[in-house]
Design a protein around this motif. Sequence first.
Motif, PDB file in Angstrom:
ATOM      1  N   PRO A  99      25.206  26.669  89.747  1.00 23.60           N
ATOM      2  CA  PRO A  99      24.844  28.730  89.839  1.00 23.60           C
ATOM      3  C   PRO A  99      24.940  29.340  91.409  1.00 23.60           C
ATOM      4  CG  PRO A  99      23.498  26.340  88.694  1.00 23.60           C
ATOM      5  CD  PRO A  99      24.843  25.793  89.498  1.00 23.60           C
ATOM      6  N   PRO A 100      25.269  30.257  91.096  1.00 21.56           N
ATOM      7  CA  PRO A 100      25.394  31.171  92.249  1.00 21.56           C
ATOM      8  C   PRO A 100      24.492  31.069  93.519  1.00 21.56           C
ATOM      9  CG  PRO A 100      26.209  32.172  90.248  1.00 21.56           C
ATOM     10  CD  PRO A 100      25.492  30.975  89.961  1.00 21.56           C
ATOM     11  N   MET A 101      22.722  30.947  92.894  1.00 20.50           N
ATOM     12  CA  MET A 101      21.569  30.828  94.032  1.00 20.50           C
ATOM     13  C   MET A 101      21.167  29.641  94.098  1.00 20.50           C
ATOM     14  SD  MET A 101      19.069  32.775  93.459  1.00 20.50           S
ATOM     15  CE  MET A 101      17.252  31.398  92.945  1.00 20.50           C
ATOM     16  N   GLN A 102      22.097  28.180  93.512  1.00 15.37           N
ATOM     17  CA  GLN A 102      22.382  27.064  94.795  1.00 15.37           C
ATOM     18  C   GLN A 102      24.085  26.801  95.500  1.00 15.37           C
ATOM     19  OE1 GLN A 102      21.965  24.089  91.246  1.00 15.37           O
ATOM     20  NE2 GLN A 102      22.689  22.532  92.527  1.00 15.37           N
ATOM     21  N   LEU A 103      24.349  27.714  95.083  1.00 10.88           N
ATOM     22  CA  LEU A 103      25.518  27.858  96.312  1.00 10.88           C
ATOM     23  C   LEU A 103      25.239  28.326  97.449  1.00 10.88           C
ATOM     24  CD1 LEU A 103      28.408  26.587  96.203  1.00 10.88           C
ATOM     25  CD2 LEU A 103      29.364  28.855  95.060  1.00 10.88           C
ATOM     26  N   LYS A 104      24.426  29.409  96.954  1.00  8.81           N
ATOM     27  CA  LYS A 104      24.056  30.552  98.204  1.00  8.81           C
ATOM     28  C   LYS A 104      23.294  29.788  99.018  1.00  8.81           C
ATOM     29  CE  LYS A 104      22.884  34.902  99.807  1.00  8.81           C
ATOM     30  NZ  LYS A 104      24.204  35.325 100.927  1.00  8.81           N
ATOM     31  N   LYS A 105      22.612  28.543  98.567  1.00  6.60           N
ATOM     32  CA  LYS A 105      21.388  28.140  99.655  1.00  6.60           C
ATOM     33  C   LYS A 105      22.151  26.894 100.043  1.00  6.60           C
ATOM     34  CE  LYS A 105      18.605  26.735  96.735  1.00  6.60           C
ATOM     35  NZ  LYS A 105      17.661  25.133  95.970  1.00  6.60           N
ATOM     36  N   ILE A 106      23.345  26.832 100.392  1.00  3.40           N
ATOM     37  CA  ILE A 106      24.235  25.453 101.252  1.00  3.40           C
ATOM     38  C   ILE A 106      24.821  26.649 102.529  1.00  3.40           C
ATOM     39  CG2 ILE A 106      26.586  24.299 100.918  1.00  3.40           C
ATOM     40  CD1 ILE A 106      26.486  24.162  97.841  1.00  3.40           C
ATOM     41  N   ASN A 107      24.458  27.726 102.270  1.00  3.73           N
ATOM     42  CA  ASN A 107      24.726  28.853 103.448  1.00  3.73           C
ATOM     43  C   ASN A 107      26.103  28.683 104.177  1.00  3.73           C
ATOM     44  OD1 ASN A 107      22.577  29.749 103.843  1.00  3.73           O
ATOM     45  ND2 ASN A 107      21.715  28.190 104.389  1.00  3.73           N
ATOM     46  N   LEU A 108      27.634  28.712 102.905  1.00  2.00           N
ATOM     47  CA  LEU A 108      28.572  28.834 103.811  1.00  2.00           C
ATOM     48  C   LEU A 108      28.592  30.375 103.978  1.00  2.00           C
ATOM     49  CD1 LEU A 108      30.341  26.735 100.784  1.00  2.00           C
ATOM     50  CD2 LEU A 108      30.047  26.350 102.713  1.00  2.00           C
ATOM     51  N   GLY A 109      27.420  30.897 103.832  1.00  2.00           N
ATOM     52  CA  GLY A 109      28.786  32.599 104.593  1.00  2.00           C
ATOM     53  C   GLY A 109      29.892  33.188 104.386  1.00  2.00           C
ATOM     54  N   TYR A 110      30.558  33.763 104.859  1.00  2.00           N
ATOM     55  CA  TYR A 110      31.926  34.004 104.007  1.00  2.00           C
ATOM     56  C   TYR A 110      32.136  32.672 103.175  1.00  2.00           C
ATOM     57  CZ  TYR A 110      34.582  33.766 108.095  1.00  2.00           C
ATOM     58  OH  TYR A 110      35.308  32.637 109.065  1.00  2.00           O
ATOM     59  N   ARG A 111      32.476  31.992 103.917  1.00  2.00           N
ATOM     60  CA  ARG A 111      32.974  30.949 103.737  1.00  2.00           C
ATOM     61  C   ARG A 111      33.264  30.312 101.874  1.00  2.00           C
ATOM     62  NH1 ARG A 111      30.617  30.588 107.600  1.00  2.00           N
ATOM     63  NH2 ARG A 111      31.531  30.390 109.569  1.00  2.00           N
ATOM     64  N   GLU A 112      32.260  31.004 101.337  1.00  2.00           N
ATOM     65  CA  GLU A 112      32.060  30.212 100.638  1.00  2.00           C
ATOM     66  C   GLU A 112      32.877  30.980  99.081  1.00  2.00           C
ATOM     67  OE1 GLU A 112      27.443  30.898  98.081  1.00  2.00           O
ATOM     68  OE2 GLU A 112      28.664  32.119  96.951  1.00  2.00           O
ATOM     69  N   GLN A 113      33.689  32.408  99.337  1.00  2.00           N
ATOM     70  CA  GLN A 113      34.897  32.501  99.193  1.00  2.00           C
ATOM     71  C   GLN A 113      35.865  31.899  98.675  1.00  2.00           C
ATOM     72  OE1 GLN A 113      33.545  35.416  96.234  1.00  2.00           O
ATOM     73  NE2 GLN A 113      31.374  34.854  97.042  1.00  2.00           N
ATOM     74  N   TYR A 114      36.192  31.339 100.021  1.00  2.00           N
ATOM     75  CA  TYR A 114      37.137  30.591  99.845  1.00  2.00           C
ATOM     76  C   TYR A 114      37.004  29.472  99.160  1.00  2.00           C
ATOM     77  CZ  TYR A 114      38.907  33.742 103.534  1.00  2.00           C
ATOM     78  OH  TYR A 114      38.763  34.938 104.709  1.00  2.00           O
ATOM     79  N   LEU A 115      35.777  28.727  98.821  1.00  2.00           N
ATOM     80  CA  LEU A 115      35.359  27.614  98.424  1.00  2.00           C
ATOM     81  C   LEU A 115      35.716  28.036  96.922  1.00  2.00           C
ATOM     82  CD1 LEU A 115      35.122  24.604  98.696  1.00  2.00           C
ATOM     83  CD2 LEU A 115      32.410  25.563  98.934  1.00  2.00           C
ATOM     84  N   LEU A 116      35.498  28.750  96.484  1.00  2.00           N
ATOM     85  CA  LEU A 116      35.871  28.836  94.901  1.00  2.00           C
ATOM     86  C   LEU A 116      36.887  29.166  94.328  1.00  2.00           C
ATOM     87  CD1 LEU A 116      31.777  31.189  94.381  1.00  2.00           C
ATOM     88  CD2 LEU A 116      32.707  29.024  93.362  1.00  2.00           C
ATOM     89  N   ALA A 117      37.894  30.130  95.341  1.00  2.00           N
ATOM     90  CA  ALA A 117      39.163  30.563  94.659  1.00  2.00           C
ATOM     91  C   ALA A 117      39.742  29.839  94.992  1.00  2.00           C
ATOM     92  CB  ALA A 117      39.233  31.824  96.131  1.00  2.00           C
ATOM     93  N   SER A 118      39.530  28.428  96.004  1.00  2.00           N
ATOM     94  CA  SER A 118      41.107  27.268  96.533  1.00  2.00           C
ATOM     95  C   SER A 118      40.003  26.328  95.641  1.00  2.00           C
ATOM     96  CB  SER A 118      40.418  26.801  97.923  1.00  2.00           C
ATOM     97  OG  SER A 118      40.871  27.679  98.077  1.00  2.00           O
ATOM     98  N   ALA A 119      38.945  26.420  94.639  1.00  2.00           N
ATOM     99  CA  ALA A 119      38.689  25.916  94.203  1.00  2.00           C
ATOM    100  C   ALA A 119      39.232  25.756  92.542  1.00  2.00           C
ATOM    101  CB  ALA A 119      37.425  24.982  93.880  1.00  2.00           C
ATOM    102  N   ALA A 120      39.302  26.534  91.831  1.00  2.00           N
ATOM    103  CA  ALA A 120      39.356  27.558  91.015  1.00  2.00           C
ATOM    104  C   ALA A 120      41.428  27.463  91.315  1.00  2.00           C
ATOM    105  CB  ALA A 120      39.501  28.787  91.370  1.00  2.00           C
ATOM    106  N   MET A 121      41.976  27.390  92.340  1.00  2.00           N
ATOM    107  CA  MET A 121      43.193  26.585  91.291  1.00  2.00           C
ATOM    108  C   MET A 121      43.798  25.544  91.645  1.00  2.00           C
ATOM    109  SD  MET A 121      44.693  29.583  95.289  1.00  2.00           S
ATOM    110  CE  MET A 121      46.553  28.957  94.720  1.00  2.00           C
TER     111      MET A 121
END
Length: 252
Positions: free
Chosen positions: A132-154
């Motif tokens: 869930p986006p809220m749970q992901l947000k709590k990990i505090n990845l900052g802008y790296r969050e988008q990189y992780l999601l996009a790479s995981a999707a690939m």
Amino acid sequence: MESGQPPHFLWNRGDEEGRHYWRRLGEEKISIRQNAAGEMQASPGHAKHASKLLRAGDDLEKIYSTIAAEDAVMARAIEKFRGMRLTKSGEWETLVSFLCSQNSNMARIRNNVQMLLRDGSVLAPEEILQLPPMQLKKINLGYREQYLLASAAMVAGGEFDLPGLHGLSCEDARAELQRLPGVGPKVADCVLLYGFGRLEAFPNDVWVGRAMQKWYGVATPRQVKEFAERKWGVLAGYAQQYLFMLAREKLR
DNA sequence: CCCCAGGCACAGC
DNA sequence: GCTGTGCATGGG
């Protein structure tokens, strides 16, 4: 185990006396230690896992004599960190660790990666995508969050074959890795070195960059890459790890 | 409160 | 191809 390699983020230091580290592995716990004689000891049934993790097949003395030949700086680094080994972690957990690493610091990277563990293992690409986006947000990845999601999707979508990199040359695997969002030259080299056992990879981060500048008079990334390849060849990764540690201590 | 962190993507040359 | 810049945010 505490030299900025993936085990630094994935393993835990034991409280008891002596060098002792542990990690959950599903239902069981694996632990490794170094005894008084300097030998590695693993929990029952885990000797093979530990040997692979710590690259027990690498002959350190032979490596030292090769990379420190006519090199006072490297000799000094080896003197200071004698016994430090390169490690071999999982491909995916290594990629995730270094997707979290850019423009960050070791303590924070560890916190981030620890938040991505379940039962001691890094969440699979599909599991990360389901967070869930809220749970992901709590990990505090900052802008790296988008990189992780996009790479995981690939990876999850089959658009990127991570284990398939084993079949490529180091150079090709490096280029392939940089197709992933958030993966540039440095992260790619870290993944190749720590997750794929490519010892010729030479991650060039801020510390290594300072070391190369100050101690070898080499400045640009291009020069650094060529210099490392020529001077240390297929063992450049080991040289890099020792330089990294020395730089963090001396060039603070 | 300030500075920096195991860099990268992107824009402008 | 090379150089400069913004980036989210925690740790020291």
